[in-house]
Design a protein around this motif. Structure first.
Motif, PDB file in Angstrom:
ATOM      1  N   ALA A  17      -4.602  -2.643  -2.768  1.00  0.00           N
ATOM      2  CA  ALA A  17      -3.836  -1.412  -2.550  1.00  0.00           C
ATOM      3  C   ALA A  17      -4.062  -0.428  -3.694  1.00  0.00           C
ATOM      4  O   ALA A  17      -4.200   0.782  -3.485  1.00  0.00           O
ATOM      5  CB  ALA A  17      -2.351  -1.735  -2.405  1.00  0.00           C
ATOM      6  N   CYS A  18      -4.141  -0.943  -4.916  1.00  0.00           N
ATOM      7  CA  CYS A  18      -4.379  -0.099  -6.098  1.00  0.00           C
ATOM      8  C   CYS A  18      -5.776   0.520  -6.055  1.00  0.00           C
ATOM      9  O   CYS A  18      -5.959   1.701  -6.390  1.00  0.00           O
ATOM     10  CB  CYS A  18      -4.228  -0.921  -7.377  1.00  0.00           C
ATOM     11  SG  CYS A  18      -2.514  -1.388  -7.731  1.00  0.00           S
ATOM     12  N   ALA A  69       0.836  -1.213   0.000  1.00  0.00           N
ATOM     13  CA  ALA A  69       0.000   0.000   0.000  1.00  0.00           C
ATOM     14  C   ALA A  69       0.865   1.255   0.000  1.00  0.00           C
ATOM     15  O   ALA A  69       0.560   2.237  -0.701  1.00  0.00           O
ATOM     16  CB  ALA A  69      -0.939  -0.013   1.211  1.00  0.00           C
ATOM     17  N   SER A  70       1.959   1.234   0.746  1.00  0.00           N
ATOM     18  CA  SER A  70       2.874   2.384   0.769  1.00  0.00           C
ATOM     19  C   SER A  70       3.515   2.611  -0.589  1.00  0.00           C
ATOM     20  O   SER A  70       3.707   3.745  -1.031  1.00  0.00           O
ATOM     21  CB  SER A  70       3.990   2.160   1.798  1.00  0.00           C
ATOM     22  OG  SER A  70       3.456   2.098   3.097  1.00  0.00           O
ATOM     23  N   GLU A  81      -7.590   1.097  -3.346  1.00  0.00           N
ATOM     24  CA  GLU A  81      -7.611   2.089  -2.265  1.00  0.00           C
ATOM     25  C   GLU A  81      -6.895   3.379  -2.685  1.00  0.00           C
ATOM     26  O   GLU A  81      -7.287   4.474  -2.293  1.00  0.00           O
ATOM     27  CB  GLU A  81      -6.938   1.513  -1.008  1.00  0.00           C
ATOM     28  CG  GLU A  81      -7.674   0.343  -0.368  1.00  0.00           C
ATOM     29  CD  GLU A  81      -9.017   0.722   0.243  1.00  0.00           C
ATOM     30  OE1 GLU A  81      -9.170   1.882   0.655  1.00  0.00           O
ATOM     31  OE2 GLU A  81      -9.921  -0.147   0.300  1.00  0.00           O
ATOM     32  N   ALA A  82      -5.845   3.222  -3.509  1.00  0.00           N
ATOM     33  CA  ALA A  82      -5.053   4.383  -3.927  1.00  0.00           C
ATOM     34  C   ALA A  82      -5.628   5.068  -5.174  1.00  0.00           C
ATOM     35  O   ALA A  82      -5.034   6.018  -5.685  1.00  0.00           O
ATOM     36  CB  ALA A  82      -3.613   3.949  -4.193  1.00  0.00           C
ATOM     37  N   ALA A 131       0.766   4.039  -3.184  1.00  0.00           N
ATOM     38  CA  ALA A 131       0.072   5.290  -2.823  1.00  0.00           C
ATOM     39  C   ALA A 131       0.575   6.448  -3.682  1.00  0.00           C
ATOM     40  O   ALA A 131       1.777   6.678  -3.783  1.00  0.00           O
ATOM     41  CB  ALA A 131       0.288   5.598  -1.341  1.00  0.00           C
ATOM     42  N   GLY A 132      -0.341   7.134  -4.330  1.00  0.00           N
ATOM     43  CA  GLY A 132       0.027   8.285  -5.151  1.00  0.00           C
ATOM     44  C   GLY A 132       0.421   7.945  -6.581  1.00  0.00           C
ATOM     45  O   GLY A 132       0.754   8.830  -7.365  1.00  0.00           O
TER      46      GLY A 132
END
Length: 288
Positions: free
Chosen positions: A115-116, A73-74, A118-119, A77-78
């Protein structure tokens, strides 16, 4: 180009064979900032990435584990886009396939996709394999395999083809996740990937080719091999990312070649090696 105008993308398993060429391609475009996930950014085996042109300004290597959701996730992110390339490729028989091969592939893929989502990543391009396409006994005999064919999970289990099963399950889970969430996912299914090595370690697919040069076996099966150049796979991944109309899955392969013909070419290029002298017939199971 101003940093603000650059697009940030993430490449999982950045130090691997295919991923290394993809990172090089992305950096060469000039308008991508790349985050690469690796196990240990300080490890010497990732030095080839840091030496790439543009790496100093536009490549960041992050420590991440596919089974550790927070680390993934880190990393994403972005990011506008994510290339999910990392997947375990066993070099020999696995003693615990569920834990060593299948879980990292399937759970790891789902962690990346979650993660993708959520981001709010715009598109995920995932590396699958033709082994998720071609292990299908129900496919019409004589018909070329295409993107509508999926490998039979029971057949994979029966034959203990754990890598085949891991890629099939991971790709199916990806499309199920896309259907559930609306996440834009495109998959590329390359055949046996060969080509120049950037990394210091020899990967599994290159080893298949190297074994023909070692002369360890006098006789080999004269099977049809479907090959693809690693640089073409990198091009395909970027094309799938940049083309708005891309969707679903795409086989990435070239025309099949017999092992005997491959060895003839290798003999011409590298006559100093010892090669297999005899070939026995093969059923020629795959037609792509």
């Amino acid at each position: 180009m101003a940093a603000a105008a650059r697009k940030c993308v993430c490449v999982t398993g950045a130090g691997g064979f295919v991923a290394s060429w993809l990172v090089k391609l992305l950096l060469s475009k000039g308008h991508y900032t790349v985050r690469g996930t690796v196990r240990d950014p300080g490890n010497a085996k990732n030095a080839h990435l840091k030496a790439l042109e543009g790496a100093g300004e536009r490549l960041q290597l992050l420590s991440a584990d596919l089974l550790d959701y927070d680390s993934i996730a880190s990393a994403v992110a972005g990011c506008e886009g994510v290339f999910h390339v990392a997947s375990p490729v066993p070099s020999g028989k696995s003693t615990n396939p569920e834990e060593e091969v299948i879980a990292p592939a399937v759970t790891g893929t789902l962690n990346v996709l979650k993660a993708c989502y959520e981001a709010k990543v715009k598109r995920v391009v995932m590396v699958s394999s033709v082994v998720a396409v071609s292990n299908n006994a129900n496919w019409p005999k004589g018909k070329l395999f295409d993107e509508d064919s999926w490998s039979d999970e029971d057949l994979c289990r029966k034959g203990e083809d754990w890598y085949f099963l891991s890629k099939t399950l991971a790709e199916r889970e990806a499309f199920a996740y896309a259907a559930k969430t609306g996440l834009d996912i495109v998959t590329i299914c390359p055949s046996l990937v060969i080509g120049p090595l950037m990394q210091s370690t020899v990967n599994t697919s290159s080893n298949i080719l190297l074994n023909y040069l070692k002369g360890e076996r006098d006789t080999v099966e004269n099977k049809l091999r479907n090959l693809v150049d690693v640089r073409d796979v990198a091009d395909a991944l970027l094309l799938a990312y940049e083309n708005p109309e891309a969707s679903g899955r795409y086989i990435c392969s070239s025309v099949p070649v017999k092992v005997s013909d491959m060895i003839s070419i290798l003999k011409t290029l590298y006559p100093m090696y010892t090669y297999p002298k005899k070939f026995h017939r093969s059923g020629g199971k795959y037609h792509l």
